[in-house]
Structures are given as structure tokens and as C-alpha cells.
Write a protein that holds these residues in place. Sequence first.
Motif, PDB file in Angstrom:
ATOM      1  N   ALA A  22       8.103 -15.426  -7.207  1.00 43.49           N
ATOM      2  CA  ALA A  22       6.727 -15.328  -7.694  1.00 43.49           C
ATOM      3  C   ALA A  22       6.000 -14.155  -7.027  1.00 43.49           C
ATOM      4  CB  ALA A  22       5.979 -16.623  -7.443  1.00 43.49           C
ATOM      5  N   ILE A  23       6.216 -13.971  -5.735  1.00 41.32           N
ATOM      6  CA  ILE A  23       5.580 -12.864  -5.016  1.00 41.32           C
ATOM      7  C   ILE A  23       6.099 -11.532  -5.529  1.00 41.32           C
ATOM      8  CG2 ILE A  23       5.405 -11.746  -2.757  1.00 41.32           C
ATOM      9  CD1 ILE A  23       5.310 -14.602  -1.552  1.00 41.32           C
ATOM     10  N   LEU A  24       7.408 -11.447  -5.772  1.00 39.49           N
ATOM     11  CA  LEU A  24       7.992 -10.217  -6.302  1.00 39.49           C
ATOM     12  C   LEU A  24       7.464  -9.911  -7.703  1.00 39.49           C
ATOM     13  CD1 LEU A  24       9.991  -7.905  -5.895  1.00 39.49           C
ATOM     14  CD2 LEU A  24      11.775  -9.392  -6.795  1.00 39.49           C
ATOM     15  N   LEU A  25       7.375 -10.920  -8.549  1.00 38.78           N
ATOM     16  CA  LEU A  25       6.844 -10.729  -9.902  1.00 38.78           C
ATOM     17  C   LEU A  25       5.384 -10.290  -9.854  1.00 38.78           C
ATOM     18  CD1 LEU A  25       7.240 -10.970 -12.967  1.00 38.78           C
ATOM     19  CD2 LEU A  25       6.527 -13.355 -12.763  1.00 38.78           C
ATOM     20  N   GLU A  26       4.598 -10.900  -8.981  1.00 37.37           N
ATOM     21  CA  GLU A  26       3.196 -10.511  -8.844  1.00 37.37           C
ATOM     22  C   GLU A  26       3.074  -9.061  -8.396  1.00 37.37           C
ATOM     23  OE1 GLU A  26      -0.848 -11.890  -6.468  1.00 37.37           O
ATOM     24  OE2 GLU A  26       1.077 -12.787  -5.949  1.00 37.37           O
ATOM     25  N   ALA A  27       3.907  -8.635  -7.466  1.00 35.65           N
ATOM     26  CA  ALA A  27       3.865  -7.256  -6.994  1.00 35.65           C
ATOM     27  C   ALA A  27       4.194  -6.280  -8.127  1.00 35.65           C
ATOM     28  CB  ALA A  27       4.833  -7.070  -5.833  1.00 35.65           C
ATOM     29  N   VAL A  34       2.362  -2.180 -12.057  1.00 35.90           N
ATOM     30  CA  VAL A  34       2.288  -1.665 -13.427  1.00 35.90           C
ATOM     31  C   VAL A  34       0.834  -1.675 -13.925  1.00 35.90           C
ATOM     32  CG1 VAL A  34       2.973  -2.126 -15.816  1.00 35.90           C
ATOM     33  CG2 VAL A  34       4.661  -2.266 -13.984  1.00 35.90           C
ATOM     34  N   GLY A  35       0.100  -2.743 -13.624  1.00 39.05           N
ATOM     35  CA  GLY A  35      -1.283  -2.856 -14.073  1.00 39.05           C
ATOM     36  C   GLY A  35      -2.185  -1.789 -13.480  1.00 39.05           C
ATOM     37  N   TYR A  36      -2.083  -1.588 -12.176  1.00 40.02           N
ATOM     38  CA  TYR A  36      -2.917  -0.568 -11.540  1.00 40.02           C
ATOM     39  C   TYR A  36      -2.518   0.832 -11.987  1.00 40.02           C
ATOM     40  CZ  TYR A  36      -5.213  -3.878  -8.441  1.00 40.02           C
ATOM     41  OH  TYR A  36      -5.966  -4.900  -7.939  1.00 40.02           O
ATOM     42  N   GLY A  37      -1.239   1.038 -12.261  1.00 43.07           N
ATOM     43  CA  GLY A  37      -0.797   2.330 -12.791  1.00 43.07           C
ATOM     44  C   GLY A  37      -1.407   2.607 -14.154  1.00 43.07           C
TER      45      GLY A  37
END
Length: 54
Positions: free
Chosen positions: A19-24, A29-32
Motif C-alpha cells: 500500500a505504501i509503495l502504491l501510494e508513492a 505520477v500525480g505531482y508530475g
Amino acid sequence: MSGLEIPTWDPETAMLIGAILLEAIVLYVGYGGIERLFGPRFMRLLIGGEEDAQ
């Protein structure tokens, strides 16, 4: 012998790490995408002032 045992994985720990890896990845991608959409306009606003923001 100490330190040579094979560690066992708890399923809850594996889910938490996943879950932590997916969130990262989602945040990266979102901030990019946000930076790509609003970055140039924001930089023009910072460098050129209000008149260049239109």
C-alpha cells in the motif's frame, strides 16, 4: 546461530508495504502531471508578475 534464521513475512506487513509503495507511485505520477499542467503558467507568474499571468 543468531542472525541466520530465515525471516517470515506476515501478510499484514506485506499488504502495508504494498500500500505504501502504491501510494508513492500514485503521488509521483500525480505531482508530475500537476507540474506539467500548471508549472509553466506558475513560473511565468513568479518571474513576470501579474501582467504575464493572463
